[in-house]
Design an enzyme around this catalytic site. Structure first.
Site, PDB file in Angstrom:
ATOM      1  N   LYS A 230      36.721  45.903  58.040  1.00 25.16           N
ATOM      2  CA  LYS A 230      37.164  44.623  58.617  1.00 25.16           C
ATOM      3  C   LYS A 230      38.209  44.929  59.675  1.00 25.16           C
ATOM      4  O   LYS A 230      38.837  45.994  59.650  1.00 25.16           O
ATOM      5  CB  LYS A 230      37.790  43.745  57.529  1.00 25.16           C
ATOM      6  CG  LYS A 230      37.846  42.272  57.890  1.00 25.16           C
ATOM      7  CD  LYS A 230      36.536  41.554  57.635  1.00 25.16           C
ATOM      8  CE  LYS A 230      36.565  40.140  58.148  1.00 25.16           C
ATOM      9  NZ  LYS A 230      35.382  39.367  57.762  1.00 25.16           N
TER      10      LYS A 230
ATOM     11  N   LYS B 119      30.762  42.832  48.605  1.00 29.29           N
ATOM     12  CA  LYS B 119      29.814  41.856  49.170  1.00 29.29           C
ATOM     13  C   LYS B 119      28.626  42.584  49.802  1.00 29.29           C
ATOM     14  O   LYS B 119      27.468  42.263  49.562  1.00 29.29           O
ATOM     15  CB  LYS B 119      30.546  41.037  50.238  1.00 29.29           C
ATOM     16  CG  LYS B 119      29.691  39.990  50.908  1.00 29.29           C
ATOM     17  CD  LYS B 119      30.369  39.387  52.124  1.00 29.29           C
ATOM     18  CE  LYS B 119      31.752  38.883  51.796  1.00 29.29           C
ATOM     19  NZ  LYS B 119      32.306  38.038  52.869  1.00 29.29           N
TER      20      LYS B 119
ATOM     21  N   SER C 112      23.517  40.093  59.475  1.00 33.20           N
ATOM     22  CA  SER C 112      23.993  41.104  60.432  1.00 33.20           C
ATOM     23  C   SER C 112      23.227  42.407  60.223  1.00 33.20           C
ATOM     24  O   SER C 112      22.878  43.107  61.182  1.00 33.20           O
ATOM     25  CB  SER C 112      25.491  41.361  60.235  1.00 33.20           C
ATOM     26  OG  SER C 112      26.253  40.451  60.973  1.00 33.20           O
TER      27      SER C 112
ATOM     28  N   ASN D 165      32.231  28.032  62.480  1.00 33.70           N
ATOM     29  CA  ASN D 165      30.848  28.509  62.359  1.00 33.70           C
ATOM     30  C   ASN D 165      30.278  28.304  60.952  1.00 33.70           C
ATOM     31  O   ASN D 165      29.187  27.759  60.785  1.00 33.70           O
ATOM     32  CB  ASN D 165      30.809  29.996  62.743  1.00 33.70           C
ATOM     33  CG  ASN D 165      29.464  30.608  62.453  1.00 33.70           C
ATOM     34  OD1 ASN D 165      29.199  31.069  61.343  1.00 33.70           O
ATOM     35  ND2 ASN D 165      28.573  30.574  63.407  1.00 33.70           N
TER      36      ASN D 165
ATOM     37  N   THR E 157      25.742  32.462  57.459  1.00 42.62           N
ATOM     38  CA  THR E 157      26.769  32.383  56.411  1.00 42.62           C
ATOM     39  C   THR E 157      26.765  30.995  55.771  1.00 42.62           C
ATOM     40  O   THR E 157      26.763  30.852  54.541  1.00 42.62           O
ATOM     41  CB  THR E 157      28.155  32.717  56.988  1.00 42.62           C
ATOM     42  OG1 THR E 157      28.059  33.934  57.717  1.00 42.62           O
ATOM     43  CG2 THR E 157      29.189  32.862  55.898  1.00 42.62           C
TER      44      THR E 157
ATOM     45  N   GLY F  24      31.685  38.982  64.077  1.00 41.88           N
ATOM     46  CA  GLY F  24      32.672  37.909  64.227  1.00 41.88           C
ATOM     47  C   GLY F  24      33.305  37.522  62.905  1.00 41.88           C
ATOM     48  O   GLY F  24      32.904  37.963  61.836  1.00 41.88           O
ATOM     49  N   ASP F  25      34.317  36.698  63.001  1.00 40.53           N
ATOM     50  CA  ASP F  25      34.978  36.074  61.845  1.00 40.53           C
ATOM     51  C   ASP F  25      35.806  34.947  62.472  1.00 40.53           C
ATOM     52  O   ASP F  25      35.497  34.495  63.587  1.00 40.53           O
ATOM     53  CB  ASP F  25      35.857  37.097  61.084  1.00 40.53           C
ATOM     54  CG  ASP F  25      36.356  36.574  59.737  1.00 40.53           C
ATOM     55  OD1 ASP F  25      35.600  36.603  58.762  1.00 40.53           O
ATOM     56  OD2 ASP F  25      37.509  36.096  59.663  1.00 40.53           O
TER      57      ASP F  25
ATOM     58  N   GLN G 103      34.751  43.047  51.362  1.00 45.14           N
ATOM     59  CA  GLN G 103      33.523  43.346  52.098  1.00 45.14           C
ATOM     60  C   GLN G 103      32.735  44.490  51.454  1.00 45.14           C
ATOM     61  O   GLN G 103      31.504  44.494  51.500  1.00 45.14           O
ATOM     62  CB  GLN G 103      33.907  43.712  53.541  1.00 45.14           C
ATOM     63  CG  GLN G 103      32.795  43.611  54.544  1.00 45.14           C
ATOM     64  CD  GLN G 103      32.545  42.192  55.038  1.00 45.14           C
ATOM     65  OE1 GLN G 103      33.461  41.498  55.388  1.00 45.14           O
ATOM     66  NE2 GLN G 103      31.297  41.775  55.068  1.00 45.14           N
TER      67      GLN G 103
END
Ligand code: NDP
Length: 448
Positions: A128, A116, A379, A243, A212, A167-168, A113
């Protein structure tokens, strides 16, 4: 110290200090194996221990999450939040609720992350979190009580200027709602920017749910365009049907592709007519059923509990399920069937052997930290809207997303070339471009 020896020393330290964290080691190896050209050009990053500091989270939290199930039994789950890097902004990254969650998995996701988020060009650090709790099969009441207990601990660590979860896997709009409600109750603050992925009806961003999956398709489209191809008329396979997968399918169809298969952990469905996204949404989001239910509702579809979507002939593959789901055998099948491009909607879905095979075969390969960056970028757009107390239109937000994905793509190509690779080496380009942005900020902020 020479650069290779420095990288080896950091590796050795991680293996010694963090034994048993296989996914974290894998993610670190993937990034560090790209960094030599950047460190050779910037020896000051070696001298100031930037790589060593980056591999050690600024803060890692594990906590007890007690909750009561519908039978009145007390359950105890384990919660995590890894605040990895705040060099570029508040820690930012999702929460995953899945029985497989452990420290090594959350650390790999948090580490990815950092780079990214840097690639998006936005002011967000890397983090995370999650828990080894499985929402699947639990009632709404159980999910709510779990989320409330989780947030009762997490609230003291997060905040719109500090750490902003989203979310994830296993955390969608329902879970974000329960988490937000508990945060609001405990703090007595309607702090809209403390979580992203909120429903559009109350402070969420239009296009965040789609971002995403749509972003992954935009990234694949950009890669294909460099060789004069597009989605139009192409066969596509997608793994997962959550998702990310659902919205990757939707955007592939919008660009003229035909997605013929998708999956969940119980198996996959093939529908030569093209996956019906509305039916899939109904099966997964309303009925919360297994993917086999899609095939039961659609005469042209069949379900298979064995094998993977990657055994099917296709031009484009979009792995959108989970880490290490696409292995050597899958890559061999994809290459044999002439796949043109693979873009990772999920985080680290392709094993290192699979990635190597794609490179050797000249298949366009978009690593997750670049290809799925559209989610976290949107986000960050949600945070902007919350800070300004406004809401943009879907079109405006999606157009920002498309611009960001184009920029991430060109940044990867230009950086790869600048540092001695071919422009198609998206792994090299993404790792170095993300690293340089974080390293510059860390250098300026001193040894902290
Ligand atoms: P969801 O929980 O919505 O969906 C995950 C899907 O993957 C489910 O259909 C799940 O099936 C399936 N799945 C899990 N394991 C396997 C497997 N071994 N084989 C096939 N299917 C499997 O999660 P998301 O769609 O949000 O996340 C998917 C991936 O994308 C993750 O890697 C996540 O980290 C990444 N990601 C997500 C972002 C987001 O915005 N949501 C942002 C960037 C990356 P089942 O129900 O059977 O478990």
């Amino acid at each position: 110290m020479n650069v290779r020896a420095h990288i080896d020393a950091v590796h050795a330290q991680i293996r010694r200090r963090d034994p048993g964290e296989a996914e974290f080691h894998q993610a670190v190896t993937e990034v560090l194996s790209s960094l030599a050209p950047a460190l050779e050009r910037h020896p000051e990053y070696v001298d100031t221990g930037i790589v060593e500091r980056l591999c050690e989270p600024e803060r890692q939290l594990t906590f007890r999450v007690p909750w009561v199930d519908d039978d009145g039994a007390v359950r105890v789950s384990r919660g995590f939040r890894i605040e990895f890097s705040s060099a570029l902004g508040p820690y930012k990254g999702g929460l995953r609720f899945h029985p497989s969650v452990n420290l090594g998995i959350v650390k790999f996701l948090g580490f990815e992350q950092i780079f990214k988020n840097a690639l998006t060009g936005m002011a967000i650090g890397g983090g995370k979190g999650g828990a080894d709790f499985a929402p699947r099969g639990r009632s709404d009441g159980e999910v709510m009580r779990f989320c409330q207990s989780f947030m009762t601990e997490l609230h003291r660590h997060v905040g719109e200027q500090t750490d902003v979860p989203a979310g994830d896997i296993g955390v969608g709009a329902r879970e974000i709602g329960y988490l937000f409600g508990q945060y609001k109750r405990i703090t007595n603050r309607f702090e809209a920017g403390v979580l992203t992925g909120k429903p559009v009806a109350w402070c969420g961003s239009p296009a965040r749910a789609e971002a995403t999956g749509y972003g992954t398709v935009y990234f694949a489209q950009e890669m294909l365009a460099t060789r004069g191809h597009g989605f139009d008329g192409r066969r596509v396979v997608v793994s997962g049907c959550g998702n990310v997968a659902i919205h990757a399918i939707e955007k592939s169809h919008a660009l003229g592709g035909r997605v013929v298969a998708c999956s969940d952990s119980s198996g996959y469905v093939v529908d030569e007519d093209g996956i019906d996204v509305e039916l899939l949404k109904e099966v997964k989001e309303v009925r919360r059923a297994r993917v086999a239910a899609y095939a039961q509702s659609k005469p042209t579809a069949r379900f298979s509990a064995r094998g993977t979507v990657y055994g099917l002939p296709c031009d484009i593959a979009l792995p959108c399920a989970t880490q290490n789901e696409l292995d050597r055998e899958d890559a061999v099948a994809l290459v044999k069937n002439g796949v043109l491009a693979v873009a990772e909607g999920a985080n680290m879905p392709c094993t290192p052997e699979a990635v190597r095979l794609f490179h050797e075969a000249g298949v366009l390969f978009g690593p997750g930290k670049a290809a799925n960056a559209g989610g976290v970028a949107t986000s960050a757009l949600e945070m902007q809207q919350n800070a300004a107390r406004e809401q943009w239109s879907f079109e405006q937000t999606e157009s920002r997303l498309a611009d960001i994905m184009r920029t991430v793509h060109s940044q990867c190509r230009e950086t790869a070339e600048d540092y001695g690779g071919t422009p198609d080496d998206y792994v090299l380009g993404a790792n170095i471009a993300g690293f340089l942005r974080v390293a510059d900020a860390m250098s300026a902020q001193g040894v902290v």
